[in-house]
Design an enzyme around this catalytic site. Sequence first.
Site, short mmCIF file in Angstrom:
data_model
loop_
_atom_site.label_atom_id
_atom_site.label_comp_id
_atom_site.label_asym_id
_atom_site.label_seq_id
_atom_site.Cartn_x
_atom_site.Cartn_y
_atom_site.Cartn_z
N ASP A 119 0.95 -1.58 -0.43
CA ASP A 119 0.61 0.02 0.20
C ASP A 119 0.92 0.72 0.23
OD1 ASP A 119 1.18 0.42 2.29
OD2 ASP A 119 -0.75 -0.62 3.58
N ARG A 170 14.98 8.20 6.08
CA ARG A 170 16.20 7.98 6.43
C ARG A 170 17.34 8.84 5.39
NH1 ARG A 170 15.18 2.11 4.89
NH2 ARG A 170 15.60 2.58 2.77
N ASP A 245 18.46 -7.62 -1.56
CA ASP A 245 18.31 -5.49 -1.86
C ASP A 245 18.47 -5.01 -0.42
OD1 ASP A 245 16.22 -7.59 -1.25
OD2 ASP A 245 14.60 -6.41 -1.14
N ASN A 246 18.62 -5.87 0.22
CA ASN A 246 19.30 -4.95 1.39
C ASN A 246 20.63 -4.62 1.76
OD1 ASN A 246 16.38 -5.22 2.68
ND2 ASN A 246 16.03 -6.77 3.42
#
Length: 488
Positions: A119, A170, A245-246
């Site tokens: 979402d 961030r 991807d992290n």
Amino acid sequence: MRYQNTYVTLDTRLYHEQPPTPLERPRAGHFNTQVAQQLGWAEDDTLMARWVEILGGQYVPAEFRPLAMAYAGHQFGQWAGQLGDGRGLLMAQVIDNNEQRQDLHLKGIGLTPYSRMGDGRAVLRSTIREYLCGHALTQLDIPSSNALGFVVSDTRVRRERMEAGAALMRVADSHIRLGHVEWIASFAPDLLGEFTDYMIDTYYPECRESEIPVLAFLQAVVARTARMIADWQLIGFAHGVMNTDNLSITGSTLDFGPFGFMERFNPAWINNHSDHTGRYAYQNQPAIGHWNLNVWLPHFMRLDGVTRDALADCLAPYEATFMQHYQQGLCQKLGLPHRSESLSVAFEWLTLLEDNSLDYSNSFRALLGLLAPEDYPYEHQLLTTMTAELSPEAQQVWQDWSARYISLIESSKLAEAQATMQAHNPVYILRNSMAQRAITAAQQGQFEEVDRVFTLLANPYQVQDIATELDTLPPDPHAPQMPISCSS
């Protein structure tokens, strides 16, 4: 601020430009004045006056160039295909007051083309956890993203239940992940040379002096990743979801989901309740770092001068780099010189912690109370509490070990050992229970506990008057440590 928005100049297949979707009635959660000063944000009156509107997506400064990045990745060891910024936007890139490049990335700010089934939002509880964890790791001198601040809103977001939507600004030295290269290799291989040049010129310019810059770049990424994970192991940090991807190309901790700080020492600890096989357990993190790099590196064989043997040479130093950094850090935690006898005592100490389920951080800090009880009354009390948990058999093991340990610290160097130990063993870590108390209060509109924990973690190596007994209280030794959900 000194803007240097370079990512937006790359091929448009790599991102999607769009504004944030505003939150409904955003309100201040917490603001990190230290980061604001570092960025130069604090010197701009408009940014300071309108920070809640900016983080809530209601106002976008003219100098910002918001975009969602495309990337891919391996998740839990399986190819996941295209991923990307599904609920965040790279808002701007700046050069901070330390002459370092920083990305400003707004998380929880609405749908993007990469949202998949999501979402595009974030909830307050996960936002607070990420905000406090980035701050905690930064103050522990572990490379990590940090945050400028966060807001809460009237926007309702459904997870297991309806929750308050929130957003976090961030701040990281880069948001380029290993998964960016994986995406290019699968969906736009013609961009690999251009993108590699961008990564080198932007983040590793010193590699241009090498005979083959791309190999120097890859070697540097491998080394930084190994050192970052060694830092995690030393402090007892478990990321929880080390997908490709992290992981950042700069070796900085990125993406806080089901993370945790080790409390009672258990190397097999799984802090992510979705990790049913224990792939990302604390003890597996070094090996997973190697695995991720091993699936990442072969993509560069498309480039001139990069062979399979050359890539193997890039990856080969990973284990030695990790072990050197970890073993040196372990000796520093004990105030010992880095040599084989010290390591023998260190690993016996870890076995003692594991066999008796002792608290990792408190036990290391308690050793100051063993060496100098008059100088460290708080630590001596920790020592008393720790030894009271030991069985008669374990008491004997402790007595034998502590005698050997003390004998290794020369009396002439006791003060030096104490200073080293104090600088490498925090009093305060972000325990899950500590974060949860701050979240519970914030969900009731009270952010004082967030501020208190933030202040406590700003100086983790010193005993502080604002601390409570709960801040250092480990869980019951017979109770499982709290697992954390990926839901955010």
